[in-house]
Design an enzyme around this catalytic site. Sequence first.
Site, short mmCIF file in Angstrom:
data_model
loop_
_atom_site.label_atom_id
_atom_site.label_comp_id
_atom_site.label_asym_id
_atom_site.label_seq_id
_atom_site.Cartn_x
_atom_site.Cartn_y
_atom_site.Cartn_z
N SER A 66 0.78 -1.24 0.00
CA SER A 66 0.00 0.00 0.00
C SER A 66 0.81 1.29 0.00
O SER A 66 0.22 2.37 -0.11
CB SER A 66 -0.96 0.01 1.20
N LYS A 69 0.21 3.82 -2.71
CA LYS A 69 -0.79 4.90 -2.66
C LYS A 69 -0.16 6.29 -2.52
O LYS A 69 -0.84 7.31 -2.70
CB LYS A 69 -1.76 4.63 -1.52
N SER A 121 -5.96 4.19 4.04
CA SER A 121 -5.50 3.19 3.08
C SER A 121 -6.66 2.53 2.33
O SER A 121 -6.63 1.33 2.04
CB SER A 121 -4.66 2.11 3.78
N LYS A 227 3.25 6.53 4.84
CA LYS A 227 2.33 5.45 4.49
C LYS A 227 2.90 4.10 4.90
O LYS A 227 4.09 3.86 4.80
CB LYS A 227 2.06 5.47 2.98
#
Length: 421
Positions: A66, A69, A121, A227
């Site tokens: 993730s 992102k 997320s 993140k």
Amino acid sequence: MFRSFLMNILKNILLFMITSLLFYSSPIYADEDEVELYSESAILMDANSGVILYEKQKDKEMYPASITKIISGLLAIKEGNLDDIVTVSQNAREAEGTRVYLEEGEEVTLKKLVQGLLINSGNDAGIAIAEHLDGSEEAFAKRMTDFVRNEVGVTNTTFKNPHGLPDPDHVTTAYDMALITAYAMENQTFREIVGTRELKWVGESWDTTLRNHHQLVLQRDDVTGVKNGYTDDAGFTLSTTAEDDGIELVIVTLNAEHPRHAYMDTERLIEYGYQYQTETISSGEEFTDEEGEQYVLDEALTFTVKKGQDWTTEIATDGLLSIRNEADESIFEYQFPTEEITTDDKPVYGSTAGGKANPNPKDSDGPGLLRIIMYTLLFSSILIIASLFFIRFKKKRTIKQEQTPIVIETYKDHRPWRKNW
């Protein structure tokens, strides 16, 4: 008798050489314990100078999960209109993994989708963004890949979707992600969103307070983003930025087996990075070499040094500007271009070429003359001793005499020093 005497001398020389090599090291900044990490791949970088302060398999191809992102959100901010109203599709509604529970047909601003993507997320938010900007995940993924290659300058990253769910061709490296993260954090809107700890979320089917999934953003004031991620194939991934007096750090860790390990690795690297500070030489600064040639910086130079460490500049006659530390080691190099800029007095050389950081002089300067000599003597001694043993062994077999076996002492390698960085 002579042979025995010679072997004793050579054995002592050999012992001395081995001991010297074990304790010899080039002086670099200061003695530091080696940073031991759980993550398979990692990097610590000065966000402003680009100097790599630590790396572990930084160029190894890995799955990002993730932290993908980061670029999905940045593209929405930079190339979309955050006030746009996005209608959520059935495809987005049925996204796998972490979601912000968007409903099919729900109308949401693009900015809200970016917040749901980066703070919580949300994979559904990522798909909605992709479809809004490019009509499909595939088309948006191509935009993502083209952007990071053309705008950021990375070379080992390919995106196949906007959220990081498993795809064998969806890959990056720790180094590429550090560059992408540093680039993204230059955007103030992105920086504000990834640094948000909590956000009230009112949706068609879900009213809640989103809490940032990056635990260090919640726990540490010096951590400014960005993140986290996880899939079975990627393991636990983490991209982080942190600021201390004098330096901004980017830390990327990939493929830890447990989230605790990813955070432990990151905090170790943060504390390690806080030993350094970013320094700048302003644009317009003039340098004169020993032949009287002048060189002028057209833009500021940024580099990294140990905190509290003095540094000096040295300009060679070929226009190579070297930043040197207290041990007179080159820690940063900048090559002035060779073309002349005409002035009324004498040639002045402008600065359009990039600089080259060298935070670890040992790696670039080679082993040095002393170590080469020591290795040569060591290997010579080994060869001589091996030859003498061979001759002695042959003589034993020829005369078939029983003799007391030779006992060679074993010297334990305790290695009591701390490895240099």
